[in-house]
Design a protein around this motif. Structure first.
Motif, PDB file in Angstrom:
ATOM      1  N   LEU A  39       0.842  -1.199   0.000  1.00  0.00           N
ATOM      2  CA  LEU A  39       0.000   0.000   0.000  1.00  0.00           C
ATOM      3  C   LEU A  39       0.881   1.255   0.000  1.00  0.00           C
ATOM      4  N   SER A  40       0.394   2.296  -0.629  1.00  0.00           N
ATOM      5  CA  SER A  40       1.135   3.564  -0.593  1.00  0.00           C
ATOM      6  C   SER A  40       0.676   4.355   0.618  1.00  0.00           C
ATOM      7  N   GLY A  41       1.319   5.471   0.822  1.00  0.00           N
ATOM      8  CA  GLY A  41       0.922   6.354   1.911  1.00  0.00           C
ATOM      9  C   GLY A  41       0.098   7.501   1.363  1.00  0.00           C
ATOM     10  N   GLY A  42       0.062   8.583   2.127  1.00  0.00           N
ATOM     11  CA  GLY A  42      -0.675   9.761   1.695  1.00  0.00           C
ATOM     12  C   GLY A  42      -2.179   9.559   1.816  1.00  0.00           C
ATOM     13  N   SER A  43      -2.911  10.523   1.269  1.00  0.00           N
ATOM     14  CA  SER A  43      -4.375  10.532   1.438  1.00  0.00           C
ATOM     15  C   SER A  43      -5.134   9.978   0.234  1.00  0.00           C
ATOM     16  N   THR A  44      -4.497   9.984  -0.931  1.00  0.00           N
ATOM     17  CA  THR A  44      -5.241   9.561  -2.138  1.00  0.00           C
ATOM     18  C   THR A  44      -5.871   8.172  -2.033  1.00  0.00           C
ATOM     19  N   PRO A  45      -5.171   7.198  -1.414  1.00  0.00           N
ATOM     20  CA  PRO A  45      -5.754   5.837  -1.421  1.00  0.00           C
ATOM     21  C   PRO A  45      -7.054   5.709  -0.616  1.00  0.00           C
ATOM     22  N   LYS A  46      -7.376   6.724   0.217  1.00  0.00           N
ATOM     23  CA  LYS A  46      -8.565   6.603   1.082  1.00  0.00           C
ATOM     24  C   LYS A  46      -9.824   6.292   0.270  1.00  0.00           C
ATOM     25  N   GLU A  72       6.875   4.433   4.904  1.00  0.00           N
ATOM     26  CA  GLU A  72       6.263   4.794   6.188  1.00  0.00           C
ATOM     27  C   GLU A  72       6.953   6.016   6.755  1.00  0.00           C
ATOM     28  N   ARG A  73       6.143   6.833   7.367  1.00  0.00           N
ATOM     29  CA  ARG A  73       6.713   7.957   8.148  1.00  0.00           C
ATOM     30  C   ARG A  73       7.217   7.359   9.462  1.00  0.00           C
ATOM     31  N   PHE A  74       8.250   7.959  10.036  1.00  0.00           N
ATOM     32  CA  PHE A  74       8.818   7.349  11.238  1.00  0.00           C
ATOM     33  C   PHE A  74       8.081   7.843  12.480  1.00  0.00           C
ATOM     34  N   SER A  82       0.687   8.216  10.367  1.00  0.00           N
ATOM     35  CA  SER A  82       1.172   6.878   9.997  1.00  0.00           C
ATOM     36  C   SER A  82       0.447   6.326   8.759  1.00  0.00           C
ATOM     37  N   ASN A  83       1.199   5.904   7.770  1.00  0.00           N
ATOM     38  CA  ASN A  83       0.591   5.268   6.584  1.00  0.00           C
ATOM     39  C   ASN A  83      -0.049   3.936   6.965  1.00  0.00           C
ATOM     40  N   GLY A  84       0.631   3.224   7.844  1.00  0.00           N
ATOM     41  CA  GLY A  84       0.087   1.945   8.294  1.00  0.00           C
ATOM     42  C   GLY A  84      -1.188   2.152   9.095  1.00  0.00           C
ATOM     43  N   LEU A 141       1.150   3.166  -5.632  1.00  0.00           N
ATOM     44  CA  LEU A 141       2.012   4.321  -5.362  1.00  0.00           C
ATOM     45  C   LEU A 141       1.217   5.614  -5.521  1.00  0.00           C
ATOM     46  N   GLY A 142       1.610   6.608  -4.762  1.00  0.00           N
ATOM     47  CA  GLY A 142       1.119   7.967  -4.969  1.00  0.00           C
ATOM     48  C   GLY A 142       2.280   8.775  -5.535  1.00  0.00           C
ATOM     49  N   MET A 143       2.013  10.049  -5.806  1.00  0.00           N
ATOM     50  CA  MET A 143       3.083  10.922  -6.276  1.00  0.00           C
ATOM     51  C   MET A 143       2.922  12.297  -5.643  1.00  0.00           C
ATOM     52  N   GLY A 144       3.997  12.848  -5.160  1.00  0.00           N
ATOM     53  CA  GLY A 144       3.951  14.188  -4.584  1.00  0.00           C
ATOM     54  C   GLY A 144       4.143  15.249  -5.659  1.00  0.00           C
ATOM     55  N   GLU A 145       3.916  16.498  -5.283  1.00  0.00           N
ATOM     56  CA  GLU A 145       4.037  17.617  -6.251  1.00  0.00           C
ATOM     57  C   GLU A 145       5.471  17.769  -6.762  1.00  0.00           C
ATOM     58  N   HIS A 148       8.058  13.004  -6.116  1.00  0.00           N
ATOM     59  CA  HIS A 148       8.491  11.852  -5.286  1.00  0.00           C
ATOM     60  C   HIS A 148       7.424  10.780  -5.324  1.00  0.00           C
ATOM     61  N   THR A 149       7.871   9.562  -5.043  1.00  0.00           N
ATOM     62  CA  THR A 149       6.933   8.456  -4.862  1.00  0.00           C
ATOM     63  C   THR A 149       7.459   7.564  -3.748  1.00  0.00           C
ATOM     64  N   ALA A 150       6.560   6.859  -3.086  1.00  0.00           N
ATOM     65  CA  ALA A 150       6.908   6.191  -1.821  1.00  0.00           C
ATOM     66  C   ALA A 150       7.581   7.267  -0.986  1.00  0.00           C
ATOM     67  N   SER A 151       8.753   6.973  -0.398  1.00  0.00           N
ATOM     68  CA  SER A 151       9.502   8.069   0.245  1.00  0.00           C
ATOM     69  C   SER A 151      10.824   8.270  -0.477  1.00  0.00           C
ATOM     70  N   LEU A 152      10.754   8.105  -1.802  1.00  0.00           N
ATOM     71  CA  LEU A 152      11.912   8.368  -2.675  1.00  0.00           C
ATOM     72  C   LEU A 152      11.776   9.802  -3.167  1.00  0.00           C
ATOM     73  N   TRP A 177      13.025  11.279   9.169  1.00  0.00           N
ATOM     74  CA  TRP A 177      13.365   9.983   8.575  1.00  0.00           C
ATOM     75  C   TRP A 177      12.112   9.369   7.956  1.00  0.00           C
ATOM     76  N   ARG A 178      12.315   8.640   6.875  1.00  0.00           N
ATOM     77  CA  ARG A 178      11.260   7.821   6.290  1.00  0.00           C
ATOM     78  C   ARG A 178      11.850   6.437   6.054  1.00  0.00           C
ATOM     79  N   ILE A 179      10.980   5.426   5.953  1.00  0.00           N
ATOM     80  CA  ILE A 179      11.415   4.077   5.546  1.00  0.00           C
ATOM     81  C   ILE A 179      10.753   3.824   4.196  1.00  0.00           C
ATOM     82  N   GLU A 200      -2.485  20.348  -8.825  1.00  0.00           N
ATOM     83  CA  GLU A 200      -1.125  20.755  -8.403  1.00  0.00           C
ATOM     84  C   GLU A 200      -0.070  19.748  -8.884  1.00  0.00           C
ATOM     85  N   LYS A 201      -0.512  18.569  -9.330  1.00  0.00           N
ATOM     86  CA  LYS A 201       0.435  17.555  -9.816  1.00  0.00           C
ATOM     87  C   LYS A 201       0.443  17.465 -11.344  1.00  0.00           C
ATOM     88  N   ALA A 202      -0.394  18.250 -11.992  1.00  0.00           N
ATOM     89  CA  ALA A 202      -0.619  18.111 -13.444  1.00  0.00           C
ATOM     90  C   ALA A 202       0.650  18.369 -14.262  1.00  0.00           C
TER      91      ALA A 202
HETATM   92  C1  6PG Z   1       3.760   9.325   1.819  1.00  0.00           C
HETATM   93  C2  6PG Z   1       3.769   8.664   0.491  1.00  0.00           C
HETATM   94  C3  6PG Z   1       3.848   9.562  -0.630  1.00  0.00           C
HETATM   95  C4  6PG Z   1       2.439   9.870  -1.098  1.00  0.00           C
HETATM   96  C5  6PG Z   1       2.474  11.093  -1.989  1.00  0.00           C
HETATM   97  C6  6PG Z   1       1.067  11.511  -2.409  1.00  0.00           C
HETATM   98  O1  6PG Z   1       4.080   8.656   2.800  1.00  0.00           O
HETATM   99  O2  6PG Z   1       3.417  10.521   1.860  1.00  0.00           O
HETATM  100  O3  6PG Z   1       3.757   7.420   0.357  1.00  0.00           O
HETATM  101  O4  6PG Z   1       4.610   9.040  -1.683  1.00  0.00           O
HETATM  102  O5  6PG Z   1       1.921   8.753  -1.809  1.00  0.00           O
HETATM  103  O6  6PG Z   1       3.078  12.144  -1.265  1.00  0.00           O
HETATM  104  O7  6PG Z   1       0.358  11.845  -1.241  1.00  0.00           O
HETATM  105  P1  6PG Z   1      -1.187  12.261  -1.339  1.00  0.00           P
HETATM  106  O8  6PG Z   1      -1.930  11.029  -1.791  1.00  0.00           O
HETATM  107  O9  6PG Z   1      -1.557  12.650   0.075  1.00  0.00           O
HETATM  108  O10 6PG Z   1      -1.275  13.388  -2.328  1.00  0.00           O
END
Ligand code: 6PG
Length: 240
Positions: A39-46, A72-74, A82-84, A141-145, A148-152, A177-179, A200-202
């Protein structure tokens, strides 16, 4: 690798993502009697989680699914960040999925270096892959502005780690820190789905998919033997 892009209107991204998740779950349960998902983190997967809980809780044999996290956020599992914890609250708990069907990244009473080593070891043990790289059936996976993806995150150490599956990663801009999964693990997946929404990601989406800028971390996701699917809402796809 095959790359597909789907633009989903009318706020139906979660619905479409759930449909595809269901298709893959049935495919792998039928062929392997299990379905492994990171699973990815962030809010999009909700939104995806809400569809799975509300419309697929009886359609999928959840006892055959095994959940990991791509990053995961530490923070503690019950922390708001927490993503988990987020996935537990909105997906696992409502579906009554219990251990050993999910494997949180350890973040309590452990140092980041040890957490990454332990999670990598847990993955290798689960997949029975001491030397070769595990092939997770689906990595979400999600993607930040900033692309980034995951915590890369751009310009961080874990981007270049080709000898590890999971790595602790110091993120200067967040001062934390991130894992995170490394590209070695991500690009060994059978299926990778990017879930991306928002205007904002377009620009970054356009630059990646048009190959105008291949330096973003998200542009480096190329599952070698797998399928890559970008599920975008109309806002994130507005420049395509
Ligand atoms: C995290 C992520 C990160 C996330 C993107 C998108 O822990 O934040 O895994 O890669 O997927 O930042 O986040 P949103 O879905 O909240 O836009």
């Amino acid at each position: 690798m095959k790359t597909k892009v789907e633009i989903i209107g009318n706020k139906k991204l979660g619905e479409r993502a759930a449909e595809h998740f269901y298709f893959l779950a049935q495919k792998y349960i039928a062929t392997k009697n299990q379905f492994t998902v990171a699973l990815s983190g962030g809010s999009t997967p909700k939104n995806l989680y809400s569809y799975l809980v509300n419309f697929y809780h009886t359609k999928i044999d959840w006892r055959k699914l095994y959940f990991f996290w791509s990053d995961e956020r530490f923070v503690p599992f019950d922390h708001a960040e927490s993503n988990g914890g987020m996935a537990f609250t909105f997906l696992l708990k409502p579906l009554k999925i219990q251990k050993p069907n999910y494997f949180p990244i350890p973040t309590e009473d452990i140092e980041p270096v040890q957490s990454a080593l332990e999670y990598e070891s847990n993955l290798r043990f689960f997949f029975g892959e001491k030397e070769t790289t595990p092939q997770i059936d689906l990595i979400l996976l999600g993607m930040g502005e900033d692309g980034h993806t995951a915590s890369l995150f751009p310009n961080t150490e874990a981007l270049n780690k080709t000898d590890r599956l999971v790595k602790e990663n110091w993120i200067p801009k967040l001062n934390t820190w991130r894992i995170t999964f490394t590209f070695k693990l991500i690009n060994s997946a059978q299926n990778v789905i990017f879930l991306v929404t928002g205007k904002e990601k377009a620009t970054v989406v356009r630059d990646i998919l048009s190959k105008k800028n291949t330096s973003y971390p998200s542009a480096l996701v190329h599952p070698k033997a797998g399928e890559l699917l970008w599920l975008l809402d109309e806002q994130a796809a507005k420049y395509l």
